[in-house]
Design an enzyme around this catalytic site. Sequence first.
Site, PDB file in Angstrom:
ATOM      1  N   CYS A   3      16.799  50.132 -27.166  1.00 24.73           N
ATOM      2  CA  CYS A   3      18.183  49.741 -27.447  1.00 24.73           C
ATOM      3  C   CYS A   3      18.384  48.278 -27.081  1.00 24.73           C
ATOM      4  O   CYS A   3      18.206  47.889 -25.921  1.00 24.73           O
ATOM      5  CB  CYS A   3      19.143  50.628 -26.660  1.00 24.73           C
ATOM      6  SG  CYS A   3      20.871  50.146 -26.829  1.00 24.73           S
ATOM      7  N   CYS A  11      25.287  47.208 -22.253  1.00 26.48           N
ATOM      8  CA  CYS A  11      25.705  48.592 -22.032  1.00 26.48           C
ATOM      9  C   CYS A  11      24.635  49.313 -21.227  1.00 26.48           C
ATOM     10  O   CYS A  11      23.446  49.232 -21.559  1.00 26.48           O
ATOM     11  CB  CYS A  11      25.924  49.297 -23.369  1.00 26.48           C
ATOM     12  SG  CYS A  11      26.336  51.052 -23.222  1.00 26.48           S
ATOM     13  N   CYS A  87      24.850  51.069 -32.142  1.00 27.41           N
ATOM     14  CA  CYS A  87      24.316  52.013 -31.156  1.00 27.41           C
ATOM     15  C   CYS A  87      23.509  53.092 -31.861  1.00 27.41           C
ATOM     16  O   CYS A  87      23.931  53.665 -32.867  1.00 27.41           O
ATOM     17  CB  CYS A  87      25.460  52.634 -30.369  1.00 27.41           C
ATOM     18  SG  CYS A  87      24.957  53.931 -29.217  1.00 27.41           S
ATOM     19  N   GLU A 267      40.973  80.910 -24.008  1.00 27.21           N
ATOM     20  CA  GLU A 267      40.925  79.453 -23.915  1.00 27.21           C
ATOM     21  C   GLU A 267      42.338  78.930 -23.681  1.00 27.21           C
ATOM     22  O   GLU A 267      43.304  79.428 -24.278  1.00 27.21           O
ATOM     23  CB  GLU A 267      40.347  78.861 -25.210  1.00 27.21           C
ATOM     24  CG  GLU A 267      40.483  77.376 -25.382  1.00 27.21           C
ATOM     25  CD  GLU A 267      39.789  76.576 -24.293  1.00 27.21           C
ATOM     26  OE1 GLU A 267      40.428  75.653 -23.758  1.00 27.21           O
ATOM     27  OE2 GLU A 267      38.628  76.882 -23.970  1.00 27.21           O
ATOM     28  N   CYS A 339      27.479  72.512 -17.699  1.00 28.65           N
ATOM     29  CA  CYS A 339      27.086  71.110 -17.876  1.00 28.65           C
ATOM     30  C   CYS A 339      26.941  70.411 -16.531  1.00 28.65           C
ATOM     31  O   CYS A 339      26.739  69.193 -16.480  1.00 28.65           O
ATOM     32  CB  CYS A 339      28.099  70.378 -18.754  1.00 28.65           C
ATOM     33  SG  CYS A 339      29.779  70.335 -18.076  1.00 28.65           S
TER      34      CYS A 339
END
Length: 381
Positions: A3, A11, A87, A267, A339
């Site tokens: 990158c 970044c 990106c 939810e 996560c």
Amino acid sequence: MQCDYFDAGVCHSCTFMGEPYEDQLARKQRQVASLLSDWPDLVWEPAFGSRQSHFRNKAKLVVGGTADKPTLGILDSHMRGVDLRQCGLYEPCLAASFETLAQFVQRARITPFDVATGRGELKNILATTSPSGTLMLRFVLRSTEALPRIRKNLGWLQEELPQAAVITANLLPERKAVPEGREEIVLTDQDSLPMQLDDVTLFLRPQSFFQTNTPVAKALYGQARDWVNSLANTVGIAPLHIWDLYCGVGGFALNVAGSGRDVLGVEISEQAVESARLGAATAPENATVRFMVGDANAAARAEGSSLDILIVNPPRRGIGALSDWIEKSDARWLIYSSCNANTLAKDLTAMPSYQPHAARLFDMFPQTSHSETMVLAQRMR
């Protein structure tokens, strides 16, 4: 993955950039396995890897610069716009839209919001692509000031990006470090984006959550379906009662639905539940699957505890007080998708009646330290 932005120090979002992908995946596996080392008999399935680049189906583009020269990307430490249009993380059909989006900002004369002065209108552009290449585009605005110009130039945008099926304006008047506000103004006839995942179609409304890596999300849902199928074949219970808490747009619920199963998804987001119900309408006729709006903790306690399999997919903070209810419930199996392996380990510790049997890491976020981990646990007492 290489990158130029990372190499130039522009970044640093991808903290593992430059590290061989095999090493990244092995490091994540070691880290997660270490956090779950209190269960030495846990059987790990092979980690599910990702494409190293062009995997993100969603872009959160902070808009900076000026209406004449907008930047789409991030803000630097001085709150100035940094353009990241090249990106390499985004799916090709998504990345191909960025130049047109910048031209639209110029054409519609939408002044980017300036954090330092509090002036300007356009804060972010949120873009999502489906597996078929259709797009949902959302312009996050400080007010409705630019809305007439957006409407005036909408035809041009649709001509340039005919794959843009859903276009909205989102209002975020507060000065908060959040990507979007509560009010959504739909500018197109279509208000939801179909996400075709093999034999299941999920529908995304503008404020619905979906995993950012479509192929890995398919594998995640497929693993849950395989575990449920295996359990159903082993125990032969009919109907099999399954709850999916924090169900989002119904990814897990719709993938595990089938004949002889009663599936309930819960939810807190009304838009997500509306999306899930659209997906349920396309489910097989022999599938009983329903969705309700509610806080997972409160809904679980209100609905009672008669269930066979419980699926939870909470935010990073984990399930918190819900672990106490699960520990006391009669759920025979628990599938926990996380996560954040730190809160996963903490929550499993708070539910000692459940013995984790199988686990798998899904690399939803290559080039970073983040990953998704799913565990299958059985009630032992």
